[in-house]
Motif scaffolding. Structure first.
Motif, PDB file in Angstrom:
ATOM      1  N   LYS A 128       0.847  -1.187   0.000  1.00 35.68           N
ATOM      2  CA  LYS A 128       0.000   0.000   0.000  1.00 35.68           C
ATOM      3  C   LYS A 128       0.887   1.244   0.000  1.00 35.68           C
ATOM      4  O   LYS A 128       1.729   1.419   0.879  1.00 35.68           O
ATOM      5  N   TYR A 140       1.074   3.800   3.125  1.00 26.47           N
ATOM      6  CA  TYR A 140       1.670   3.396   4.394  1.00 26.47           C
ATOM      7  C   TYR A 140       3.146   3.784   4.383  1.00 26.47           C
ATOM      8  O   TYR A 140       3.821   3.628   3.366  1.00 26.47           O
ATOM      9  N   LEU A 146      -4.987  -2.211  -5.206  1.00 23.23           N
ATOM     10  CA  LEU A 146      -4.514  -0.871  -4.879  1.00 23.23           C
ATOM     11  C   LEU A 146      -5.298   0.170  -5.659  1.00 23.23           C
ATOM     12  O   LEU A 146      -5.641  -0.044  -6.828  1.00 23.23           O
TER      13      LEU A 146
END
Length: 909
Positions: free
Chosen positions: A792, A795, A846
């Motif tokens: 991700k 993050y 994503l």
């Protein structure tokens, strides 16, 4: 520097002193320079002829230093010229303008302002016209040059010089520019009233007249008869004007076509001027494509002008300077132009910390038989970058080319003996010295002697041992000499495994090369040695005899085995109570075996009340080794003392900087892995290195290695959790043209735990550009994966590592899993190995980010608000930040936390 104790009020002097000190401390800070210039301009309410000499001298000095540092800021040249005009008059202002147009020759705005100033202050038309012609040469081809041409035409209109106006328009209509149609309409209108001799060159006029006359007389119908009427002069002129007008329309059509082709690139230029901030990747790609287009068009003047435009916007990008020099070198008889390009780049724009441009300049001067100057360029780099390996190797090779092998060896010897050259550079230079003896002199024995005599000095140098092993592996052998060579190779490999202080992953990689050697060139007994090595290198830790011996203080396998039984299968670190009382660090041996630098002898461990506390979780069928120094189960954490619980919470808040809501601790069975708790309170700002080491052990082995890694080279007593860097190795995924290109970027990237992976994409895209199947893929289209799992992008790196590094590899025997540990043990040793992709976005896993990065910024700010609320019970701290502070906080995440400490102090207050 002027003395600011004179001129202006006491408050102004104090402010100038303060701002000047900030500039001297950070000479590359554009913001500080701007503040200093503004303060100087406001001295005594604004400078004029009646201002004090001290204030005038001080302001001039500030402007001179500022524009010497940033010569491409045309707006400040204009302001400086206006200031000089108000202080000293026309001549002083004209001198400033001349300096400005010499510094940024292709600035349309500066030339327009200069010519306007000349028109208003001079009464000599010839002088003014000469200045306009200079400007036309410098900026006339610019796509947005219409303000300059308008000013030139306006000047000639004042003089009612219609023939000059028509001549100017005749030049402009051939230039592809933004407002070409407006100029053509006026040109076409004026052409109807100008003499034929001004419309076209004499040879073309003669050609048109000849064609008309050859057509014969025109036929006229008179009643029932056709009469041929001879053409008079007026008829011929009318016909010629018609043909000339058609010819002009053809010019307009060509100009329109050329303008349309260039508009594709011009419309994408968002910043045509210089600024110190970086350009985004799309802008750089557009400049590359625009230059490709002009080079293919083949017009030297236009291509050179576009390079000059590009190097205003991209002045701090070495690639464009090198490209310009290479293109210019390909043109005939342009050596002086090439030298001028290299000199501008080296003296003004390319920082010496990136010596590539200077090294190419040295090679160019060597090509021109100016060898001593080329060597001086190398020496100048080494004065500022002592121990720079690439420069030293380049200098040695140049010395060999012009002075023989001994001259090159003397360069290496001088650098190895120099106290300015650090330990790791000396190791690499020693390997280069041996390679020179082997490859150039052909003396294998001398090269081997260099390796053998220096091996004990560089036990922790990866370049040295890699070079040594490959040196022995690449020696040609025969059936008679293979046995002797095998012994040499085996000895080097044994030294790597037993004596060296290399990181385990490096030892593992080098051992794999030796194992391949055993299979390809070994004898009938090699299979046994291969299987033994396979067990030692790729087997679980419990069967790695050599590693267990290296981890123990006494060199005995049984010592490590005993600790493994006590620590749930993990070797841990042997703690000697007597050593702690003596102030010695219990982790020194462990980090030495990881290839780390030994701590200074004066490093102290806190009192026994703060020493390491290791909690052993209860054994259960579902538990498995944690792969960490120690573990705490959930029950122990929840029932721990308040200080330990608050420290654990503080760890999570500090590490994620507001991503607490998304932080999920890595789990291994029922255990919550937080590492060994080594202190009851966070260290004070002035804590020693040992105290910081003990505190960061709480974050796990990976962060402790970051703080103590030898690649850091130093320890700052102001280090904070948010300044911790991680070592990352990035491979290219299946986007590459060849499979082997994934190994190109194996160098470690030292990246902040609190930063985000998308910020790496422009660097990686540029590095892998020549290996991409789709070269048009943009940097923002890239994404990262670990063990085939997309990561991700919103993050931070540290959180991703915490979430994924505890998971066993997806494929035990995959070709790309060279860091897999077959034991199932967590491979927490850095660097963390990731894969980057620039195609096949995983849309089902994503969300595609926006090009500007606004979504990432918003996610970060929201998570900081959450963390502020969790820490303080309110989010007023982050909500009350000014716009500048909020911007600095986000900038800090991108730029290694430069401003984070100041903003964090505001949140705590």
């Amino acid at each position: 520097m002027a003395d600011y104790s004179f001129g202006g009020t006491d408050e102004e002097n104090a402010e100038l002193k303060k701002l000047n000190a900030e500039v001297l401390e950070e000479p590359d800070s554009f913001e500080n320079w701007e503040k200093l210039v503004r303060a100087a301009e406001s001295l005594e309410g604004g400078l004029n002829r009646n201002s004090s000499p001290q204030s005038i001298v001080a302001t001039r000095d500030i402007y001179d230093r500022f524009l010497a540092k940033f010569p491409l800021l045309f707006g400040y040249w204009k302001k400086y010229a206006d200031l000089e005009f108000s202080i000293a008059g026309t001549e002083a202002a004209e001198l400033v303008y001349e300096r400005g147009v010499a510094s940024i020759t292709n600035s349309v705005d500066l030339w327009t302002n200069y010519c306007s100033f000349k028109v208003e202050t001079s009464h000599d038309p010839d002088v003014i016209r000469e200045l306009f012609e200079r400007g036309a040469t410098c900026v006339g081809l610019d796509f947005l040059a219409h303000p300059f041409w308008d000013k030139y035409v306006e000047f000639e209109e004042r003089l009612e010089a219609h023939e000059k106006i028509f001549a100017i328009l005749d030049r402009v209509v051939h230039i592809p520019m933004h407002q070409y149609a407006r100029y053509f309409e006026r040109y076409r209108h004026l052409a109807q009233h100008r003499p034929l001799t001004e419309l076209l060159p004499g040879d073309m006029l003669a050609h048109f007249r000849s064609d008309i006359e050859n057509e014969g007389p025109a036929t006229v119908q008179a009643g029932g008869q056709q009469i041929k009427a001879e053409r008079g002069e007026l008829e011929i002129e009318r016909e010629m004007r018609t043909r000339i007008d058609n010819f002009h329309l053809e010019i307009f059509s060509r100009t329109q076509t050329e303008t349309t082709k260039r508009w594709t690139y011009e419309s994408e230029i968002k910043r045509p001027y210089f600024h110190v901030t970086e350009l985004d990747e799309t802008q750089l790609v557009n400049w590359r494509k625009y230059l490709d287009f002009e080079e293919v068009e083949g017009d030297y003047s236009r291509t050179q002008f576009l390079y000059e435009r590009c190097l205003v916007t991209c002045a701090y990008y070495d690639e464009f300077w090198l490209r310009y020099a290479r293109w210019m070198l390909a043109q005939p008889n342009k050596e002086e132009e090439v030298r001028h390009i290299y000199q501008r780049a080296s003296m003004l724009y390319a920082p010496i910390s990136r010596p590539a441009v200077r090294l190419h300049y040295a090679y160019f001067e060597e090509m021109c038989d100016r060898v001593e100057l080329a060597k001086d360029i190398h020496q100048a780099v080494l004065v500022n970058l002592p121990g720079h390996i690439e420069t030293i190797v380049s200098l040695a090779n140049m010395s060999r080319r012009h002075g023989g092998l001994e001259a090159a060896i003397e360069v290496y010897k001088a650098q190895i003996e120099s106290p300015a050259c650090d330990h790791y550079a000396k190791a690499a230079l020693c390997a280069e010295w041996a390679r020179l003896l082997w490859k150039t002199k052909g003396s294998v024995d001398e090269a081997r002697k260099v390796y053998q005599q220096n091996a004990h000095w560089y036990l922790d140098s990866r370049p040295f041992w890699i070079s040594y092993l490959f040196f022995e592996l690449e020696q040609p052998t025969s059936a008679e000499s293979e046995v002797t060579q095998y012994k040499r190779i085996k000895q080097v490999h044994d030294d790597i495994r037993r004596r060296s202080q290399l990181p385990p992953l490096t030892i593992k990689d080098l051992s794999h090369y030796y194992m391949v050697y055993l299979l390809e060139r070994g004898t009938k007994g090699s299979a046994k040695e291969y299987m033994t090595l396979d067990r030692e290198i790729n087997g679980p830790f419990s069967v790695q005899t050599t590693m267990k011996q290296k981890l123990s203080e006494d060199g005995r396998e049984a010592t490590t085995q005993r600790r493994m039984m006590m620590e749930n299968g993990h070797p841990g670190v042997e703690v000697d109570e007597a050593a702690i009382r003596r102030g010695e660090n219990p982790y020194t041996k462990y980090y030495q075996q990881q290839g780390e630098q030994q701590l200074p002898s004066d490093t102290q461990i806190p009192s026994p009340s703060h020493r390491s506390i290791t909690s052993h979780p209860p054994q259960s069928a579902s538990s498995k080794p944690s792969g960490r120094l120690a573990v705490l189960n959930e029950h122990d954490l929840l029932n721990a003392s308040p200080s330990i619980s608050s420290l654990a919470l503080d760890r999570m808040l500090n590490i994620t900087l507001g991503l607490t809501r998304r932080l999920q601790p890595r789990r291994s069975g029922p255990h919550l892995q937080l590492g060994a708790v080594t202190t009851t309170e966070p260290p004070s700002p002035g804590a020693t290195q040992a105290e910081y080491q003990q505190t960061v052990v709480l974050m796990g082995q990976d962060v402790s290695r970051d703080l103590l890694a030898r690649d850091r080279g130093y320890f700052s007593d102001k280090l904070r959790i948010y300044e911790v860097l991680m070592d990352v190795v990035v491979h290219l995924g299946n986007d590459g043209v060849i499979n082997q290109c994934k190994a190109l970027f194996r160098g470690e990237i030292h990246y902040p735990r609190l930063s985000y992976l998308p910020f790496l994409l422009p660097r990686l895209r540029a590095f892998f550009e020549s290996f991409l199947i789709d070269p048009t893929a943009a940097a923002h289209e890239g994404w990262f994966s670990y063990e085939d799992v997309p990561l991700k992008w919103h993050y931070p790196l540290g959180l991703l590592y915490d979430l994924f590094a505890g998971a066993p590899p997806a494929q035990a025997n995959g070709s790309d899993r060279d860091d897999y540990s077959p034991s199932g043990e967590v491979s927490s040793t850095l660097p963390w190995r990731l894969t980057v992709h620039f195609t096949d976005w995983p849309g089902n896993q994503l969300v595609q980010p926006d090009v500007e990065g606004k979504v990432l910024h918003d996610a970060f700010i929201n998570s900081v608000k959450e963390a502020d609320f969790l820490r303080n019970g309110t989010a007023k701290g982050i909500m009350s930040l000014s716009k500048d502070d909020s911007t600095q906080l986000w900038t800090a995440v991108q730029e290694r936390m430069a401003h984070r400490e100041r903003v964090a102090s505001l949140l705590k207050s």
